[in-house]
Design an enzyme around this catalytic site. Sequence first.
Site, short mmCIF file in Angstrom:
data_model
loop_
_atom_site.label_atom_id
_atom_site.label_comp_id
_atom_site.label_asym_id
_atom_site.label_seq_id
_atom_site.Cartn_x
_atom_site.Cartn_y
_atom_site.Cartn_z
N GLU A 14 0.81 -1.23 0.00
CA GLU A 14 0.00 0.00 0.00
C GLU A 14 0.84 1.27 0.00
O GLU A 14 0.51 2.25 0.68
CB GLU A 14 -0.97 0.02 1.20
CG GLU A 14 -1.89 -1.19 1.28
CD GLU A 14 -2.77 -1.35 0.04
OE1 GLU A 14 -3.22 -0.32 -0.50
OE2 GLU A 14 -3.00 -2.51 -0.36
N LYS B 25 2.70 1.34 -5.42
CA LYS B 25 3.44 0.68 -6.51
C LYS B 25 2.66 0.64 -7.81
O LYS B 25 3.20 0.90 -8.88
CB LYS B 25 3.81 -0.75 -6.12
CG LYS B 25 4.92 -0.90 -5.12
CD LYS B 25 5.41 -2.34 -5.05
CE LYS B 25 4.30 -3.33 -4.77
NZ LYS B 25 3.65 -3.13 -3.46
N THR B 26 1.38 0.26 -7.73
CA THR B 26 0.61 0.08 -8.96
C THR B 26 0.38 1.40 -9.68
O THR B 26 0.52 1.49 -10.90
CB THR B 26 -0.73 -0.60 -8.65
OG1 THR B 26 -0.48 -1.89 -8.08
CG2 THR B 26 -1.57 -0.77 -9.90
N LYS C 116 2.98 -8.86 -13.92
CA LYS C 116 2.68 -9.06 -12.50
C LYS C 116 2.95 -10.52 -12.18
O LYS C 116 2.15 -11.41 -12.52
CB LYS C 116 1.22 -8.71 -12.22
CG LYS C 116 0.84 -8.78 -10.74
CD LYS C 116 1.42 -7.62 -9.95
CE LYS C 116 0.96 -7.68 -8.50
NZ LYS C 116 1.47 -6.53 -7.71
N THR D 39 -2.09 -11.47 -5.64
CA THR D 39 -2.75 -12.10 -4.50
C THR D 39 -3.95 -11.27 -4.07
O THR D 39 -4.03 -10.07 -4.32
CB THR D 39 -1.78 -12.26 -3.32
OG1 THR D 39 -1.40 -10.96 -2.85
CG2 THR D 39 -0.54 -13.03 -3.71
N ASP E 284 -3.92 -5.83 -10.51
CA ASP E 284 -3.01 -4.68 -10.62
C ASP E 284 -2.62 -4.39 -12.06
O ASP E 284 -2.56 -3.22 -12.47
CB ASP E 284 -1.75 -4.93 -9.79
CG ASP E 284 -2.01 -4.91 -8.30
OD1 ASP E 284 -3.08 -4.41 -7.89
OD2 ASP E 284 -1.16 -5.39 -7.53
N GLY F 169 6.29 -6.02 -8.44
CA GLY F 169 6.27 -7.03 -7.39
C GLY F 169 5.06 -6.93 -6.50
O GLY F 169 4.20 -6.06 -6.65
N GLY G 205 5.32 7.26 -3.55
CA GLY G 205 4.17 6.72 -4.25
C GLY G 205 2.84 7.41 -4.00
O GLY G 205 1.90 7.24 -4.78
N GLU H 156 -1.11 12.07 -4.01
CA GLU H 156 -2.12 11.24 -3.36
C GLU H 156 -3.44 11.29 -4.14
O GLU H 156 -3.86 12.35 -4.58
CB GLU H 156 -2.33 11.78 -1.94
CG GLU H 156 -3.28 11.03 -1.06
CD GLU H 156 -3.35 11.70 0.30
OE1 GLU H 156 -3.09 11.01 1.31
OE2 GLU H 156 -3.64 12.92 0.36
#
Length: 239
Positions: free
Chosen positions: A12, A15-16, A37, A41, A50, A110, A170, A201
């Site tokens: 969280e 990354k995506t 990817k 999970t 993702d 990752g 991020g 954000e």
Amino acid sequence: MPVLVITGTGTEVGKTVTTAAVAAAALASGRSVAVLKPAQTGVLPGAHGDADEVARLAGAVTRVELARYPEPLAPATAARRAGLAPVRPQDVAEAAGKLAAGHDLVLVEGAGGLLVRLDDEGGTLADAARLLDAPVLLVASAGLGTLNTTELTSRELRTRGLDLLGVVVGSWPGDPDLASRCNLADLPVVSGAPLAGAVPEGSGRLGPAAFRDSAGTWLAPRLGGTWDAAEFTRRQTAP
């Protein structure tokens, strides 16, 4: 840089959305992009993952998942509990290599942090990056606690002989606190790598057109953008 591995200091951290921004900047420059990817999970079959989110935000990328596990756990644990085969570092390297043969840029995103286990033998994203001899982009959080996790990750990368391309914040807050503002100066010091961007954000909630128009302004030139780390730090830390 045909392959870029994108990891985070934890879960969280953005990354995506960062992966989507890098993909959007590359597409805008006319490059073909694939997003790999290795292990998704916490997502059921047929649901939006993702790689799908990167494509929604960035545009026409090739999407590849090597495995999907329903429980939101580390890939090795999720695979074991689901009774499914794990993804191994060699699988990741082989898939990325095949994608690189037909694309200008392959982004390998990752799950969680650098040393999250992919299999019960202890294989990690770091092992895949070593097999690929690929640089790593580290996505970090903005606020209190990020210096420790960033330094630990960057030290591990150096120990393994991996190239840390830079650090991207991020999810840069709209109203940053003192720790976040001070961290802009400290992150390059603890990581030994330059700041390579700051994604605002909530950027993932933008519509695709707005996201693609703005992505390059969040990333440094080494990632295909126009973002200036020194100027951004000056503005954010000015009295």
